[in-house]
Design a protein around this motif. Structure first.
Motif: not given
Lengths: 222, 104
Positions: A76, A80, A95, B12-14, B16-21, B23-24, B26-27, B29
């Motif tokens: 992810s 991103a 996602a 839960v799986t979605l 985790l996949r969506f976690s960083f995508l 965010t407004l 890009p950050r 890790i």
């Protein structure tokens, strides 16, 4: 299409394995297919089904799945920056389709062709193809799992799949430490109540690998 | 119940996949977390595999009379040589059947 072919060769056996093991864990064909669509992840599907069959509480199943799937966070974060411009609904679509091979293919495509647009279509298109292949393979696995007697030990294909993956990811000493400690911990923790063994073993192994890496950095400076 | 399990694990799986995508901005890790994440696959894969190979109904079963251990050793060699999941499964299952029936 062409870029998808080699990874799909790996998707088919794992899909079959997922259908077989899900059936062996006691899920009905309908439950197995819905779960395959809902999770779109073989490891989440199989481990949850097995923990559920063993009577683990929901909170333990969810926590275990979360630790097992932490690598999805890497994917992810990796994608991103390339997809920051997309509207939220497209990010959700991407996602959903974000699997090991989707990530591997996309990151290569994006870094080699940074000028190409429509990156979300690359993932969604490839994802749709592997989605169809995955569900057909899981469906075939349900049929096979219902026909073949348990004495054939088809559930062992799950262990073999992850044995193959383990051999691929073992490439440095901290990783070997994580695997050895995680594996031994899983055997020692087998009888922990509430089926907590797997999550405890995974966290112990991750801690061992991280600690080994920290020692390498401290002692050898690399 | 089974449907609650399916919905919960899917969410839960979605997430985790969506976690960083999701965010407004890009950050990246955080470095410490990233180092830790490197060791998730080996720890998780070994924790899944070893009990299935080395135990039977929860007790240690690590002799060469254990067909699953024999099959796993064959599978490790094939995995090393071919780097193919498919051939590892094929060789491992054949070895399992030979070990449990061929030698009986």
């Amino acid at each position: 299409m062409r870029a998808m072919t080699p990874p799909l060769v790996g998707v088919v056996p794992f899909g079959l394995v997922t259908g077989v093991v899900s059936t062996a864990a006691g899920l009905s064909p309908l439950e197995t297919m819905v779960m395959a669509i809902a999770t779109f992840s073989g490891i989440v599907h199989i481990v949850s089904a097995q923990l559920y069959a063993a009577g683990a509480p929901l909170v333990v199943i969810v926590a275990t799945v979360a630790v097992l799937s932490l690598r999805l966070v890497i994917y992810s974060a990796g994608l991103a920056p390339w997809l920051a411009h997309l509207p939220l609904r497209w990010k959700l679509v991407v996602a959903y389709f974000l699997t090991d091979h989707a990530y591997a293919l996309s990151i290569v495509e994006f870094t080699h062709h940074p000028d190409r647009g429509n990156r979300h279509w690359y993932i969604a298109g490839g994802g749709a193809i592997s989605w169809v292949v995955w569900l057909v393979a899981v469906g075939a696995g349900i049929v096979v799992g219902a026909q073949v007697p348990p004495a054939w030990g088809l559930d062992f294909t799950f262990a073999l799949t992850f044995l193959a993956l383990l051999m691929v990811v073992l490439h440095d000493r901290p990783g070997v430490a994580a695997a050895v400690v995680g594996g031994i911990a899983a055997i020692l923790a087998f009888h922990l109540p509430l089926k907590l063994g797997l999550i405890v073993a995974a966290l112990t192994g991750i801690a061992a690998g991280t600690a080994w890496r920290a020692m390498e950095v401290r002692w050898f400076g690399r | 119940m089974v449907w609650a399990m399916i919905v919960a694990t899917a969410l839960v799986t979605l997430a985790l996949r969506f976690s960083f995508l999701g965010t407004l901005k890009p950050r990246a890790i955080p470095e410490r977390f990233r180092v830790m994440l490197n060791y998730v696959p080996p720890a998780v894969f070994a924790a899944i595999v070893l009990p299935q190979v080395l135990t039977r109904e929860g007790t240690l079963y690590a002799g060469l009379d254990n067909p699953r251990l024999v099959a796993a050793l064959v599978a490790i060699v094939v995995a090393r040589l071919t780097r193919s999941i498919l051939w590892t499964i094929v060789a491992g299952m054949l070895a399992l059947w030979v070990a449990q029936w061929g030698l009986a």
